[in-house]
Scaffold this active site. Structure first.
Site, PDB file in Angstrom:
ATOM      1  CE  LYS A  76      -4.318   0.950   2.394  1.00  0.00           C
ATOM      2  NZ  LYS A  76      -4.891   0.935   3.735  1.00  0.00           N
TER       3      LYS A  76
HETATM    4  C1  E4P Z   1      -8.247   1.765   3.707  1.00  0.00           C
HETATM    5  O1  E4P Z   1      -7.447   1.020   3.177  1.00  0.00           O
HETATM    6  C2  E4P Z   1      -8.002   2.484   4.964  1.00  0.00           C
HETATM    7  O2  E4P Z   1      -7.315   1.625   5.839  1.00  0.00           O
HETATM    8  C3  E4P Z   1      -9.260   2.890   5.684  1.00  0.00           C
HETATM    9  O3  E4P Z   1     -10.424   2.540   4.996  1.00  0.00           O
HETATM   10  C4  E4P Z   1      -9.221   4.254   6.291  1.00  0.00           C
HETATM   11  O4  E4P Z   1     -10.442   4.549   6.877  1.00  0.00           O
HETATM   12  P1  E4P Z   1     -10.661   5.667   8.005  1.00  0.00           P
HETATM   13  O5  E4P Z   1     -11.001   6.940   7.331  1.00  0.00           O
HETATM   14  O6  E4P Z   1     -11.816   5.134   8.799  1.00  0.00           O
HETATM   15  O7  E4P Z   1      -9.393   5.733   8.807  1.00  0.00           O
END
Ligand code: E4P
Length: 213
Positions: free
Chosen positions: A83
């Protein structure tokens, strides 16, 4: 649309996996920090639990560092997806890792141009953050719909992961608007299963049954 779970918690991953609906896992540094465990060990454990894509995020900010980290993460298991944040350095990283056949998920996407650039750099997945856009009064779902239309029109195979999901309606709307995957926190997955009329129906069936038996 497929389901990923957005967590680094091994218990939640096991429970979701037992439901038979789990195609992958996404983690991020904030989710891993909650767990108080070694990052690499936890990734190893997750990849042993599930065969689908497991996203593991780099923390370097320059391409050189991200590429190094990405190679180390990808060496943990064949189903690791690296990622990478949506920055200029991130795009260079995506290009370099995709040349090495390492899958990437470009995260922190907030508009269609970012998604298009990430896809053209070679990203396997893009992650538009619905909830964080809605939080600041924008319309996250319009971004998903625009990305889906652009990818479809131009034959782009990069998969769209609806991320930063805040409630079950986000999941339904992401599916309707062309997201390939929703990455869902475990609490929301459980909310999606239940409906008051289902509970009421079970209660009524059981009470009728018990009257006769
Ligand atoms: C996605 O890969 C992220 O880990 C995640 O959806 C972030 O979400 P949040 O805005 O609840 O932190």
């Amino acid at each position: 649309m497929k389901f990923f779970i957005d967590t680094a918690n091994i218990g939640e991953i096991r429970e979701a996996s037992a439901l038979g609906i789990l195609a992958g896992v996404t983690t991020n540094p904030s989710l891993v920090a909650k767990e108080d465990v070694s990052f690499h060990q936890r990734l190893q454990d997750i990849t042993e639990e599930i065969s689908g894509s497991v996203s593991a995020e780099v923390i370097s900010e320059d391409a050189e560092g991200m590429i190094e980290e990405g190679k180390e993460l990808a060496a943990i298991a064949p189903n690791i997806t690296v990622k990478v944040p949506m920055t200029l350095e991130g795009l260079k990283t995506v290009k370099a890792l995709s040349d090495l056949n390492i899958k990437t998920n470009v995260t922190l996407i907030f508009n269609a141009n970012q998604a298009l650039l990430a896809a053209r750099a070679g990203a396997s997945f893009v992650s538009p953050f619905l909830g964080r856009l809605d939080d600041i009064g924008h319309n996250g779902m319009e971004v998903i719909a625009a990305i889906a239309e652009i990818f479809d029109r131009h034959g782009i195979e990069t998969e769209i992961i609806a991320a930063s999901i805040r409630h079950p309606l986000h999941v339904t709307d992401a599916a309707l608007n062309g997201a390939h995957i929703a990455t869902v926190p475990f609490s929301i997955l459980k909310q999606m299963v239940s409906h008051p009329l289902t509970d009421k129906g079970i209660e009524k069936f059981l009470s009728d049954w018990n009257k006769q038996n």
